[in-house]
Write a protein that holds these residues in place. Sequence first.
Motif, PDB file in Angstrom:
ATOM      1  N   MET A   1     -14.145  30.419  56.543  1.00  0.00           N
ATOM      2  CA  MET A   1     -14.160  31.739  57.190  1.00  0.00           C
ATOM      3  C   MET A   1     -15.434  32.488  56.815  1.00  0.00           C
ATOM      4  SD  MET A   1     -10.224  32.901  57.162  1.00  0.00           S
ATOM      5  CE  MET A   1      -8.987  31.866  57.928  1.00  0.00           C
TER       6      MET A   1
ATOM      7  N   GLU B   1      -9.301  30.737  52.517  1.00  0.00           N
ATOM      8  CA  GLU B   1     -10.435  31.224  53.298  1.00  0.00           C
ATOM      9  C   GLU B   1     -11.666  30.330  53.121  1.00  0.00           C
ATOM     10  OE1 GLU B   1      -8.569  32.819  51.154  1.00  0.00           O
ATOM     11  OE2 GLU B   1      -7.910  34.758  51.934  1.00  0.00           O
TER      12      GLU B   1
ATOM     13  N   ARG C   1      -6.867  20.149  39.516  1.00  0.00           N
ATOM     14  CA  ARG C   1      -5.736  20.817  40.152  1.00  0.00           C
ATOM     15  C   ARG C   1      -6.189  21.515  41.429  1.00  0.00           C
ATOM     16  NH1 ARG C   1      -4.022  21.729  34.685  1.00  0.00           N
ATOM     17  NH2 ARG C   1      -5.513  23.410  34.449  1.00  0.00           N
ATOM     18  N   THR C   2      -7.383  22.113  41.366  1.00  0.00           N
ATOM     19  CA  THR C   2      -7.834  22.899  42.514  1.00  0.00           C
ATOM     20  C   THR C   2      -9.045  22.255  43.173  1.00  0.00           C
ATOM     21  OG1 THR C   2      -9.372  24.279  41.256  1.00  0.00           O
ATOM     22  CG2 THR C   2      -7.078  25.027  41.351  1.00  0.00           C
TER      23      THR C   2
ATOM     24  N   ARG D   1       0.358  29.109  55.891  1.00  0.00           N
ATOM     25  CA  ARG D   1      -0.104  28.279  56.995  1.00  0.00           C
ATOM     26  C   ARG D   1      -0.199  29.102  58.286  1.00  0.00           C
ATOM     27  NH1 ARG D   1       2.430  22.523  58.270  1.00  0.00           N
ATOM     28  NH2 ARG D   1       4.248  23.593  59.083  1.00  0.00           N
TER      29      ARG D   1
ATOM     30  N   ASN E   1     -15.758  24.692  40.407  1.00  0.00           N
ATOM     31  CA  ASN E   1     -14.668  24.340  39.493  1.00  0.00           C
ATOM     32  C   ASN E   1     -15.260  23.673  38.243  1.00  0.00           C
ATOM     33  OD1 ASN E   1     -12.514  22.999  38.236  1.00  0.00           O
ATOM     34  ND2 ASN E   1     -11.502  22.526  40.185  1.00  0.00           N
TER      35      ASN E   1
ATOM     36  N   ARG F   1      -9.935  28.196  44.569  1.00  0.00           N
ATOM     37  CA  ARG F   1      -8.771  28.025  43.713  1.00  0.00           C
ATOM     38  C   ARG F   1      -7.544  27.500  44.447  1.00  0.00           C
ATOM     39  NH1 ARG F   1      -8.630  33.620  40.441  1.00  0.00           N
ATOM     40  NH2 ARG F   1      -8.883  34.419  42.558  1.00  0.00           N
ATOM     41  N   GLU F   2      -7.721  26.998  45.666  1.00  0.00           N
ATOM     42  CA  GLU F   2      -6.602  26.421  46.404  1.00  0.00           C
ATOM     43  C   GLU F   2      -6.208  25.094  45.759  1.00  0.00           C
ATOM     44  OE1 GLU F   2      -4.821  27.767  49.157  1.00  0.00           O
ATOM     45  OE2 GLU F   2      -3.592  26.091  48.452  1.00  0.00           O
TER      46      GLU F   2
ATOM     47  N   ASP G   1     -13.879  22.132  35.752  1.00  0.00           N
ATOM     48  CA  ASP G   1     -13.319  20.813  35.438  1.00  0.00           C
ATOM     49  C   ASP G   1     -13.895  19.719  36.329  1.00  0.00           C
ATOM     50  OD1 ASP G   1     -11.891  22.178  33.613  1.00  0.00           O
ATOM     51  OD2 ASP G   1      -9.912  21.524  34.286  1.00  0.00           O
TER      52      ASP G   1
ATOM     53  N   VAL H   1      -4.683  25.444  52.231  1.00  0.00           N
ATOM     54  CA  VAL H   1      -5.916  25.896  52.862  1.00  0.00           C
ATOM     55  C   VAL H   1      -6.088  27.382  52.561  1.00  0.00           C
ATOM     56  CG1 VAL H   1      -7.159  26.142  55.046  1.00  0.00           C
ATOM     57  CG2 VAL H   1      -5.567  24.235  54.734  1.00  0.00           C
TER      58      VAL H   1
ATOM     59  N   GLU I   1      -0.973  32.169  58.549  1.00  0.00           N
ATOM     60  CA  GLU I   1      -2.220  32.935  58.515  1.00  0.00           C
ATOM     61  C   GLU I   1      -3.432  32.042  58.777  1.00  0.00           C
ATOM     62  OE1 GLU I   1      -1.204  36.531  55.389  1.00  0.00           O
ATOM     63  OE2 GLU I   1      -1.457  34.506  54.611  1.00  0.00           O
ATOM     64  N   VAL I   2      -3.371  30.821  58.222  1.00  0.00           N
ATOM     65  CA  VAL I   2      -4.486  29.891  58.408  1.00  0.00           C
ATOM     66  C   VAL I   2      -4.685  29.586  59.895  1.00  0.00           C
ATOM     67  CG1 VAL I   2      -5.233  27.503  58.018  1.00  0.00           C
ATOM     68  CG2 VAL I   2      -4.282  28.828  56.133  1.00  0.00           C
ATOM     69  N   LEU I   3      -3.567  29.415  60.604  1.00  0.00           N
ATOM     70  CA  LEU I   3      -3.648  29.000  62.012  1.00  0.00           C
ATOM     71  C   LEU I   3      -3.714  30.180  62.988  1.00  0.00           C
ATOM     72  CD1 LEU I   3      -1.028  26.094  61.894  1.00  0.00           C
ATOM     73  CD2 LEU I   3      -3.517  25.866  62.023  1.00  0.00           C
TER      74      LEU I   3
ATOM     75  N   ASN J   1      -2.009  21.764  56.412  1.00  0.00           N
ATOM     76  CA  ASN J   1      -2.581  23.116  56.348  1.00  0.00           C
ATOM     77  C   ASN J   1      -1.831  24.102  55.459  1.00  0.00           C
ATOM     78  OD1 ASN J   1      -4.935  22.782  58.010  1.00  0.00           O
ATOM     79  ND2 ASN J   1      -3.534  22.524  59.738  1.00  0.00           N
TER      80      ASN J   1
ATOM     81  N   ASP K   1     -10.005  25.793  36.360  1.00  0.00           N
ATOM     82  CA  ASP K   1      -9.291  24.985  37.359  1.00  0.00           C
ATOM     83  C   ASP K   1      -7.832  25.442  37.443  1.00  0.00           C
ATOM     84  OD1 ASP K   1      -8.770  22.934  39.177  1.00  0.00           O
ATOM     85  OD2 ASP K   1      -8.344  21.480  37.587  1.00  0.00           O
ATOM     86  N   GLU K   2      -7.617  26.648  37.972  1.00  0.00           N
ATOM     87  CA  GLU K   2      -6.256  27.189  38.062  1.00  0.00           C
ATOM     88  C   GLU K   2      -5.945  27.574  39.503  1.00  0.00           C
ATOM     89  OE1 GLU K   2      -6.486  30.304  35.198  1.00  0.00           O
ATOM     90  OE2 GLU K   2      -6.648  28.832  33.566  1.00  0.00           O
ATOM     91  N   VAL K   3      -4.750  27.139  39.939  1.00  0.00           N
ATOM     92  CA  VAL K   3      -4.381  27.345  41.348  1.00  0.00           C
ATOM     93  C   VAL K   3      -4.002  28.804  41.618  1.00  0.00           C
ATOM     94  CG1 VAL K   3      -2.741  26.705  43.164  1.00  0.00           C
ATOM     95  CG2 VAL K   3      -3.544  24.968  41.535  1.00  0.00           C
ATOM     96  N   VAL K   4      -4.606  29.359  42.661  1.00  0.00           N
ATOM     97  CA  VAL K   4      -4.191  30.663  43.173  1.00  0.00           C
ATOM     98  C   VAL K   4      -4.074  30.511  44.691  1.00  0.00           C
ATOM     99  CG1 VAL K   4      -4.823  33.079  43.517  1.00  0.00           C
ATOM    100  CG2 VAL K   4      -5.377  31.942  41.350  1.00  0.00           C
ATOM    101  N   THR K   5      -2.900  30.824  45.220  1.00  0.00           N
ATOM    102  CA  THR K   5      -2.692  30.673  46.660  1.00  0.00           C
ATOM    103  C   THR K   5      -2.924  32.008  47.351  1.00  0.00           C
ATOM    104  OG1 THR K   5      -1.087  28.966  46.205  1.00  0.00           O
ATOM    105  CG2 THR K   5      -1.052  29.907  48.412  1.00  0.00           C
ATOM    106  N   THR K   6      -3.671  31.978  48.458  1.00  0.00           N
ATOM    107  CA  THR K   6      -3.961  33.248  49.130  1.00  0.00           C
ATOM    108  C   THR K   6      -3.461  33.305  50.572  1.00  0.00           C
ATOM    109  OG1 THR K   6      -6.147  32.436  49.737  1.00  0.00           O
ATOM    110  CG2 THR K   6      -6.002  33.758  47.732  1.00  0.00           C
ATOM    111  N   LEU K   7      -3.359  32.165  51.252  1.00  0.00           N
ATOM    112  CA  LEU K   7      -2.987  32.200  52.667  1.00  0.00           C
ATOM    113  C   LEU K   7      -1.764  31.336  52.957  1.00  0.00           C
ATOM    114  CD1 LEU K   7      -6.435  31.753  54.511  1.00  0.00           C
ATOM    115  CD2 LEU K   7      -5.202  33.886  54.093  1.00  0.00           C
TER     116      LEU K   7
END
Lengths: 471, 99
Positions: free
Chosen positions: A44, A39, A18-19, B74, A52, A24-25, A54, A37, B76-78, A34, B66-72
């Motif tokens: 960065m 850090e 998944r990531t 787009r 990961n 963890r993205e 898995d 995406v 912010e990315v750019l 994008n 394997d767990e999704v966490v979103t931090t940014l």
Amino acid sequence: MSWETVIGLEVHAQLATRTKIFSRESAAYGAEPNTHVNEVCAGMPGVLPVMNRDAVHMAMKAGAALGCQINRLSQFDRKQYFYPDLPKGYQISQFAAPICTGGEVRFLVDGEERVCQLTRIHMEEDAGKSSHEGDSSLVDLNRAGTPLIEIVSEPDLGTAEEAAAYLRELRAILRYIDVCDGNLEQGSFRCDANVSVRRKGEPLGTRAEIKNLNSFRFVQRAIQYEVGRQIDLLEGGGRVVQETRLYNADTGKTFSMRSKEDAHDYRYFPDPDLPPMVIDEAWELRARAELPELPGARRVRYQSEWDVSAADAVTLSASREVADFFEAAAAGSKNPKRVSNWVVNEVLRVVENPEDGLALLFTAAQLAALSDMVEAKEITGKIAKTVFEHMVATGDDPGAILDREGLRPVRDEGAVRAAVEKIVADNPEQAEQFRAGKTKVMGFFIGQVMRATKGKADPDLVRQLLAELLA
Amino acid sequence: MSRITPEEVRHVARLAQLELGDEELEAIRLDLDAVLDYVDLLKELDVDDVEPTTHAVPLDLTLRADEVVTTLTRQEVLQNAPSARDGMFRVPRVVEGGN
């Protein structure tokens, strides 16, 4: 003296996590540029990669399925090069101590088994994607950091056909064990080919590496072209240069990337951010325990237990979806070989892309029932095909379809006899020929009777009555 | 004794995309020589009974779920990109090879 071709393949397979590998993205394919995406993917300053679990598990499963040694200790290294889709300026990969070493892929070419040894499997992160527009290049980092395994073969392959068969088998295995979706178009299964030629008995020739081979057909054509190019060069007194070449699908030719001479000076060194990776025996055993029966084993079993032909066994075992359906139908039928013909010739004709799931309205048990009706001579193969089309459209039981469509064979001797008598009377010339010894016209009579009865007359009965009336 | 040649320094600098003046080049060449001298010193140690390591600290790799966490976002990315177009980083054209 004749030429010999030597091919080794490198396959990059995206792991179905998944990531991403080190953050963890989300690693989902097809998002807006994008939007996947963070850090870490963007490289960065101050961020640290965290592995990961898995991804490691899947890489280990792949190694186990391919007969590799799973290494208790492996290490991640930095492979340095500059390219805009690689934000950190290095790719985290494994160089000196990969997760898996050795292994092999067994596959069939024209019904004969071949073996290609593997050198290693290592884990690494994917780069982003660049597209080019005018004087700009545009970079999307969604793919950056997607977990990959690179499966490196020994130079054991001798023809373009072997290379393609190896790749098909490898892809099938990775899909069976649910570690890679094997989608070539989306780039989750990518292949580079190292190709060289030599005169028989001589040491290995200089190789060219062909990149960007995103279909099995292209792999085959690119290798064929490259082999011809190298032989022409050498026979013309020239020499092969070690270089990276690209394949152009439109022209069918490979061409030099003309990369700089130092392009391959990657200066690997152990990544100080990632301590050694330890895989204990218990974890390895857990991964091994998850392996299903693989396509090679199924292929052998279909041939030995069910007398399926080698070619059909390859077709049936190529994807788990088809193999599971076939096995369910075969196990519930009186003649598994007959069922194999149904699946190869009919089911796979109506299913557009079996790997996306068969999505059939009828069940394996219903197909077995249909096959058994032919086996028991209750219906002819021709009527069975008509019934099959109705099953495809409705998912109804074959018996119900026979009744509804009035396809039940006519067993009533009186009705069949009347039809046979009429045909014999209507065709005195052919009847005379038959009596004069030209027995081939029997086929003509059978055809006429079957046509008159819309194929519903029991063929054995027809033959028996004809023999009687023409005697 | 000088063991690193100016050409080698230039090669490594090019790989690292560094532009060096003649004076800088010589200074770095001397530094690299000194590093190699130090490595020679280390080589005098008897390490036959020591397992090779890649890290100074005896740690195993840390693993995560394997767990999704979103931090940014787009945006912010750019945000720090000198140039962007259609949601992508825009850089001078880079294409290797060609027909």
